[in-house]
Scaffold this motif. Structure first.
Motif, PDB file in Angstrom:
ATOM      1  N   LEU A 308       0.834  -1.200   0.000  1.00 10.83           N
ATOM      2  CA  LEU A 308       0.000   0.000   0.000  1.00 10.83           C
ATOM      3  C   LEU A 308       0.872   1.255   0.000  1.00 10.83           C
ATOM      4  CD1 LEU A 308      -2.743   1.314   0.111  1.00 10.83           C
ATOM      5  CD2 LEU A 308      -2.711   1.101   2.594  1.00 10.83           C
ATOM      6  N   ALA A 309       1.958   1.242   0.793  1.00 11.36           N
ATOM      7  CA  ALA A 309       2.872   2.389   0.806  1.00 11.36           C
ATOM      8  C   ALA A 309       3.479   2.603  -0.578  1.00 11.36           C
ATOM      9  CB  ALA A 309       3.971   2.165   1.838  1.00 11.36           C
ATOM     10  N   SER A 310       3.831   1.515  -1.245  1.00 12.57           N
ATOM     11  CA  SER A 310       4.387   1.618  -2.592  1.00 12.57           C
ATOM     12  C   SER A 310       3.372   2.215  -3.558  1.00 12.57           C
ATOM     13  CB  SER A 310       4.835   0.238  -3.081  1.00 12.57           C
ATOM     14  OG  SER A 310       5.324   0.297  -4.401  1.00 12.57           O
ATOM     15  N   LYS A 311       2.120   1.789  -3.444  1.00 13.40           N
ATOM     16  CA  LYS A 311       1.085   2.308  -4.340  1.00 13.40           C
ATOM     17  C   LYS A 311       0.865   3.803  -4.118  1.00 13.40           C
ATOM     18  CE  LYS A 311      -3.639   1.955  -5.882  1.00 13.40           C
ATOM     19  NZ  LYS A 311      -3.215   2.374  -7.220  1.00 13.40           N
ATOM     20  N   ILE A 312       0.836   4.223  -2.864  1.00 12.68           N
ATOM     21  CA  ILE A 312       0.649   5.643  -2.569  1.00 12.68           C
ATOM     22  C   ILE A 312       1.800   6.457  -3.161  1.00 12.68           C
ATOM     23  CG2 ILE A 312       0.581   7.337  -0.700  1.00 12.68           C
ATOM     24  CD1 ILE A 312      -0.897   5.230   0.970  1.00 12.68           C
ATOM     25  N   CYS A 313       3.020   5.938  -3.042  1.00  8.93           N
ATOM     26  CA  CYS A 313       4.175   6.635  -3.628  1.00  8.93           C
ATOM     27  C   CYS A 313       4.088   6.670  -5.154  1.00  8.93           C
ATOM     28  CB  CYS A 313       5.476   5.961  -3.192  1.00  8.93           C
ATOM     29  SG  CYS A 313       5.865   6.164  -1.432  1.00  8.93           S
ATOM     30  N   LEU A 331       8.976  -7.562  -2.276  1.00  7.66           N
ATOM     31  CA  LEU A 331       9.430  -8.696  -3.092  1.00  7.66           C
ATOM     32  C   LEU A 331      10.437  -9.563  -2.350  1.00  7.66           C
ATOM     33  CD1 LEU A 331       9.871  -7.259  -6.702  1.00  7.66           C
ATOM     34  CD2 LEU A 331       8.425  -9.168  -6.019  1.00  7.66           C
ATOM     35  N   ALA A 332      11.297  -8.932  -1.562  1.00  9.04           N
ATOM     36  CA  ALA A 332      12.327  -9.682  -0.843  1.00  9.04           C
ATOM     37  C   ALA A 332      11.742 -10.600   0.210  1.00  9.04           C
ATOM     38  CB  ALA A 332      13.307  -8.709  -0.185  1.00  9.04           C
ATOM     39  N   ASN A 333      10.503 -10.343   0.625  1.00  6.92           N
ATOM     40  CA  ASN A 333       9.901 -11.135   1.699  1.00  6.92           C
ATOM     41  C   ASN A 333       8.728 -11.982   1.235  1.00  6.92           C
ATOM     42  OD1 ASN A 333      11.121 -10.199   4.506  1.00  6.92           O
ATOM     43  ND2 ASN A 333      10.981  -8.387   3.201  1.00  6.92           N
ATOM     44  N   VAL A 334       8.457 -11.984  -0.064  1.00  6.04           N
ATOM     45  CA  VAL A 334       7.328 -12.765  -0.554  1.00  6.04           C
ATOM     46  C   VAL A 334       7.783 -13.916  -1.431  1.00  6.04           C
ATOM     47  CG1 VAL A 334       6.866 -11.590  -2.751  1.00  6.04           C
ATOM     48  CG2 VAL A 334       4.948 -12.437  -1.368  1.00  6.04           C
ATOM     49  N   VAL A 344       1.570  -8.388  -7.432  1.00  5.54           N
ATOM     50  CA  VAL A 344       1.264  -6.994  -7.082  1.00  5.54           C
ATOM     51  C   VAL A 344       2.554  -6.222  -6.819  1.00  5.54           C
ATOM     52  CG1 VAL A 344       0.163  -5.500  -5.379  1.00  5.54           C
ATOM     53  CG2 VAL A 344      -1.027  -7.523  -6.190  1.00  5.54           C
ATOM     54  N   ALA A 345       3.495  -6.847  -6.111  1.00 11.69           N
ATOM     55  CA  ALA A 345       4.777  -6.185  -5.838  1.00 11.69           C
ATOM     56  C   ALA A 345       5.522  -5.889  -7.140  1.00 11.69           C
ATOM     57  CB  ALA A 345       5.626  -7.054  -4.915  1.00 11.69           C
ATOM     58  N   ASN A 346       5.542  -6.857  -8.056  1.00 14.10           N
ATOM     59  CA  ASN A 346       6.185  -6.628  -9.357  1.00 14.10           C
ATOM     60  C   ASN A 346       5.481  -5.519 -10.133  1.00 14.10           C
ATOM     61  OD1 ASN A 346       8.448  -8.439  -9.645  1.00 14.10           O
ATOM     62  ND2 ASN A 346       7.005 -10.134  -9.649  1.00 14.10           N
ATOM     63  N   LEU A 347       4.160  -5.503 -10.061  1.00 15.47           N
ATOM     64  CA  LEU A 347       3.392  -4.458 -10.745  1.00 15.47           C
ATOM     65  C   LEU A 347       3.773  -3.076 -10.215  1.00 15.47           C
ATOM     66  CD1 LEU A 347       1.033  -3.270 -12.427  1.00 15.47           C
ATOM     67  CD2 LEU A 347      -0.481  -3.876 -10.526  1.00 15.47           C
ATOM     68  N   LEU A 348       3.775  -2.922  -8.892  1.00 14.58           N
ATOM     69  CA  LEU A 348       4.079  -1.624  -8.303  1.00 14.58           C
ATOM     70  C   LEU A 348       5.523  -1.219  -8.570  1.00 14.58           C
ATOM     71  CD1 LEU A 348       2.172  -2.037  -4.924  1.00 14.58           C
ATOM     72  CD2 LEU A 348       1.499  -0.661  -6.883  1.00 14.58           C
ATOM     73  N   LEU A 349       6.427  -2.196  -8.562  1.00 12.80           N
ATOM     74  CA  LEU A 349       7.819  -1.886  -8.884  1.00 12.80           C
ATOM     75  C   LEU A 349       7.944  -1.436 -10.340  1.00 12.80           C
ATOM     76  CD1 LEU A 349      10.778  -1.732  -8.158  1.00 12.80           C
ATOM     77  CD2 LEU A 349      10.976  -4.205  -8.573  1.00 12.80           C
ATOM     78  N   GLY A 350       7.220  -2.109 -11.235  1.00  8.34           N
ATOM     79  CA  GLY A 350       7.237  -1.708 -12.643  1.00  8.34           C
ATOM     80  C   GLY A 350       6.710  -0.295 -12.842  1.00  8.34           C
ATOM     81  N   ILE A 351       5.630   0.052 -12.135  1.00  9.48           N
ATOM     82  CA  ILE A 351       5.073   1.409 -12.250  1.00  9.48           C
ATOM     83  C   ILE A 351       6.056   2.436 -11.697  1.00  9.48           C
ATOM     84  CG2 ILE A 351       3.222   2.919 -11.460  1.00  9.48           C
ATOM     85  CD1 ILE A 351       1.376   0.482 -11.442  1.00  9.48           C
ATOM     86  N   SER A 352       6.694   2.116 -10.565  1.00  4.24           N
ATOM     87  CA  SER A 352       7.669   3.039  -9.972  1.00  4.24           C
ATOM     88  C   SER A 352       8.853   3.260 -10.901  1.00  4.24           C
ATOM     89  CB  SER A 352       8.154   2.491  -8.626  1.00  4.24           C
ATOM     90  OG  SER A 352       7.090   2.376  -7.698  1.00  4.24           O
ATOM     91  N   LEU A 353       9.329   2.194 -11.508  1.00  2.00           N
ATOM     92  CA  LEU A 353      10.461   2.323 -12.435  1.00  2.00           C
ATOM     93  C   LEU A 353      10.077   3.121 -13.679  1.00  2.00           C
ATOM     94  CD1 LEU A 353      11.825  -1.320 -12.154  1.00  2.00           C
ATOM     95  CD2 LEU A 353      13.006   0.744 -11.388  1.00  2.00           C
ATOM     96  N   ALA A 380       5.040  -9.844 -13.539  1.00  2.00           N
ATOM     97  CA  ALA A 380       3.748  -9.766 -12.856  1.00  2.00           C
ATOM     98  C   ALA A 380       2.658 -10.436 -13.681  1.00  2.00           C
ATOM     99  CB  ALA A 380       3.391  -8.306 -12.590  1.00  2.00           C
ATOM    100  N   ARG A 381       2.671 -10.203 -14.995  1.00  2.00           N
ATOM    101  CA  ARG A 381       1.652 -10.816 -15.863  1.00  2.00           C
ATOM    102  C   ARG A 381       1.815 -12.335 -15.900  1.00  2.00           C
ATOM    103  NH1 ARG A 381       0.192 -11.983 -21.239  1.00  2.00           N
ATOM    104  NH2 ARG A 381      -1.960 -11.294 -21.652  1.00  2.00           N
ATOM    105  N   LYS A 382       3.054 -12.796 -15.890  1.00  2.00           N
ATOM    106  CA  LYS A 382       3.302 -14.240 -15.913  1.00  2.00           C
ATOM    107  C   LYS A 382       2.802 -14.892 -14.626  1.00  2.00           C
ATOM    108  CE  LYS A 382       7.004 -17.598 -16.794  1.00  2.00           C
ATOM    109  NZ  LYS A 382       8.450 -17.773 -17.059  1.00  2.00           N
ATOM    110  N   LYS A 383       2.995 -14.217 -13.498  1.00  2.00           N
ATOM    111  CA  LYS A 383       2.558 -14.765 -12.215  1.00  2.00           C
ATOM    112  C   LYS A 383       1.038 -14.923 -12.150  1.00  2.00           C
ATOM    113  CE  LYS A 383       6.290 -15.428  -9.722  1.00  2.00           C
ATOM    114  NZ  LYS A 383       6.608 -16.758  -9.128  1.00  2.00           N
ATOM    115  N   THR A 384       0.318 -14.062 -12.841  1.00  2.00           N
ATOM    116  CA  THR A 384      -1.145 -14.122 -12.821  1.00  2.00           C
ATOM    117  C   THR A 384      -1.713 -14.766 -14.074  1.00  2.00           C
ATOM    118  OG1 THR A 384      -1.242 -11.902 -13.767  1.00  2.00           O
ATOM    119  CG2 THR A 384      -1.316 -12.071 -11.367  1.00  2.00           C
TER     120      THR A 384
END
Length: 660
Positions: A308-313, A331-334, A344-353, A380-384
């Motif tokens: 959620l913090a990543s999404k807000i950022c 990602l390091a803990n999942v 979701v973590a990969n998605l948010l990381l992709g958007i941040s990058l 992220a797409r592959k995971k889902t």
């Protein structure tokens, strides 16, 4: 979603107390000296067997009661109890005692529960629905207050209302679940506050997490200028806000999970200011601060908070690095855990990058960030397995921004199929990608198809895109008509907000869209040399938002086409005083300065490089920078050629409206 009896409603109705309490009616009948008839006897025996856990034997007893033949008498009894006149169609039928009606309805509920226990969820739901059909037929206007309290009839009806969506849910029938929840909330069943709140909460949870996008409620109410949720997310937010209001009025006991669901829903919709407003309105001491703080070293227990913090950022361009950091921590803990959380973590990381790439200062850094962004979104797409529309949307958007239009169009078409055309932003993205391929007729057809599927309430962004496409096609008269239609839609929306529904889509958003519409209309009139109409548009903008940079920029463009370059320059300077990063004003300032000065000025280059730092794909900035290098003579001929080449390539793939 086969949840069986694990749901809260199911567990309540499976308790022995529910069965034991229902023995009272036949026992009272015997105490009063009245013998049990055939149906009552089978009902009592069925209850006893169900209480003992003999489900099949109980069901055999219940099957021996032919409810369908008793329905006319039950309807008459309910109508008479409510003080309504007996209908002509039932004039020859006799009414049964109300306590017998209550007993039969309780038997139907027990039969539905028995079928559920045997895994026959569809049959159980159909059986349970009989009760609601009887009551709605007998009392079309709903139950009066205190109806049937003397014989527990109202309680049984309320149990059936709450049980029905849970049965459909257990059977995996999402559309029927949504229909039964709406039926429960929109009809008058005399529900007490606790039951109504439970239904609203469970419905909101189902809308948020079920993955089923149902059609919105009846759009005919839009004709009366009433707000109608256009998708699951809006409907869930509305239900959760109603629950929060009930908590504030102390009609029901506060449930802390409601705010968590609302926090998720508002963050997913991008409405972070309403979310902050909800936190501000919470009384001191309601929230435990420990629940809302991210503790370093405790990432394993804070995955959702990190995401959620990543999404807000991600929503705030000034905090893209923090957003990427939170996503990497998640990602390091999942690893090796939930695929959905990792996606979701990969998605948010992709958007941040992707956000970082747009702010990169060097071509090498930008290319690196763009490559990694596509890599994260692909993971992220592959995971889902390609079934998450948010991931596919952002993947298509990233390819489009990198001007890889064929791949972007491929994912956009997959997205349309995945969502079955239910998301407006997907239609708009497809239209923009097709317009970037210079297939303007096809792009306009896409927008028209989307307009046919939505009510007027949601047409604003579509009409804006349509007008931009018509301008690109040089159909200026049609574009003026489309902008006029858009202004009418905005007025309709703002008129509706007078009813107080401003938290989902605030009036500020509509005011901003109205100013932008007048601005684009003013520029369009200037393009076709209708100066008086342009002045009228500017006056409309000024009345709404006198200090908007759009007002000053449009005023400057008016002065510029009239040949008053110094007045235009002053107007552009005012726009930049208000918004230093206003790209159109930066470009216009550079072009006017170049015309006013005989020799190229360093300030002109400074304005244009500022534009390219903000938007690397702006072909107007590249073209004007090329003109500046050309003015410098043969010493800068190579730089001029490179700028003109970049401008030409970007213009060839420029959409009628920016992708974001």
């Amino acid at each position: 979603m086969n949840q069986g009896s694990s749901t809260p409603a199911a567990s309540r109705y499976s308790s022995p107390n529910f069965v034991v309490e229902r023995h009272e009616e036949p026992e009272l009948s015997l105490q009063r000296g009245r013998s049990l008839n055939y149906e009552e006897a089978r009902a009592l025996l069925g209850r006893v067997e169900y209480q003992r856990g003999h489900i099949e034997e109980a069901l055999r007893m219940f099957d021996g009661i032919n409810i369908s033949t008793l329905i006319p008498e039950m309807k008459i009894s309910i109508s008479r109890k409510a003080g309504q006149k007996k209908s002509r169609s039932h004039s020859k039928s006799q009414a049964m005692p109300l306590h017998a009606v209550a007993m039969l309805m309780e038997t139907v509920v027990l039969k539905a529960m028995a079928l559920r226990d045997l895994g026959k969820f569809k049959e159980a739901a159909l059986e349970c629905g009989i009760i609601l059909d009887i009551v709605e037929s007998a009392l079309p206007d709903g139950l009066p207050s205190n109806f049937g309290n003397d014989c527990n009839l109202n309680e049984t009806i309320c149990r059936a209302v709450e049980l029905l969506p849970e049965l459909w849910k257990s059977g995996g029938f999402p559309l029927e679940v949504i229909s039964s929840y709406r039926r429960a909330l929109l009809s008058n069943w005399n529900l007490d506050a606790k039951i109504a709140a439970r239904i609203q909460k469970e419905f909101a949870i189902f809308l948020l997490y079920s993955g089923c996008e149902a059609c919105s409620p009846n759009n005919r109410s839009q004709l009366n200028n009433l707000f109608v949720p256009s998708n699951n997310l809006e409907e869930a937010i509305l239900l959760l806000l109603i629950l929060l209001m009930k908590f504030k009025l102390k009609r029901v006991e506060r449930d802390p999970t409601v705010l968590r669901h609302l926090m998720f829903a508002l963050s997913m919709s991008g409405q972070l200011k309403p979310l902050a407003r909800q936190f501000e309105e919470i009384s001191p001491g309601v929230l435990d601060n420990r629940e809302w703080v991210l503790k370093p070293g405790d990432d394993m227990n804070c995955l959702k908070e990190l995401l959620l913090a990543s999404k807000i950022c991600c929503e705030n361009g000034a905090h893209t690095e923090e957003g990427a950091l939170y996503a990497r921590r998640a990602l390091a803990n999942v690893r090796g855990g939930c695929n959905q959380m990792e996606a979701v973590a990969n998605l948010l990381l992709g958007i941040s990058l992707s956000n970082q790439a747009r702010c990169a200062t060097t071509d090498t850094e930008r290319a690196s960030k763009q490559h990694e962004a596509l890599e994260m979104l692909g993971k992220a797409r592959k995971k889902t397995c390609g079934r998450d529309f948010r991931i596919t949307y952002n993947l298509s958007l990233e390819y489009a921004e990198q001007r890889k239009l064929d791949t972007a169009a491929l994912y956009a078409k997959k997205l349309l199929k995945l969502e079955a055309g239910s998301e407006l932003k997907t239609w708009i993205l497809v239209a923009r990608i097709i317009s970037a391929q210079k297939r303007f007729d096809d792009a306009e057809c896409i927008v028209n198809a989307a307009l046919d599927q939505v009510g007027k309430w949601c047409q604003g962004d579509l009409l804006q895109t349509k007008a931009k496409i018509q301008v690109a096609k040089r159909q200026y008269k049609k574009a003026v008509e489309t902008y006029t239609q858009l202004l009418a839609v905005i007025q309709l929306r703002m008129k509706s907000f007078s009813a107080g529904i401003s938290v989902l889509q605030g009036t500020k958003t509509d005011r901003s869209l109205e100013v932008k519409t007048w601005y684009h209309l003013a520029l369009l009139y200037l393009r076709i040399s209708q100066w008086k109409d342009a002045e009228l548009c500017i006056s409309k903008m000024t009345a709404i938002s006198p200090y908007s940079p759009l007002v000053f920029h449009a005023t400057g463009k008016l002065h510029e086409v009239k040949g008053f370059l110094r007045e235009a320059l002053r107007a552009y300077s005012k726009a930049l005083d208000v918004e230093p990063k206003h790209v159109p004003s930066l470009i216009s300032t550079a072009t006017v300065l170049r015309e006013l000065c005989e020799k190229p000025l360093p300030a002109v280059r400074c304005f244009l490089t500022d534009v390219l730092r903000l938007d690397r794909t702006n072909h107007d900035a590249w073209f004007n920078l090329g003109l500046l290098y050309k003015d410098e003579g043969s010493s800068s001929a190579l730089e001029a050629a490179e700028c003109f080449q970049a401008a030409a390539l970007l213009e060839e793939t420029a959409p009628a409206e920016p992708f974001r």
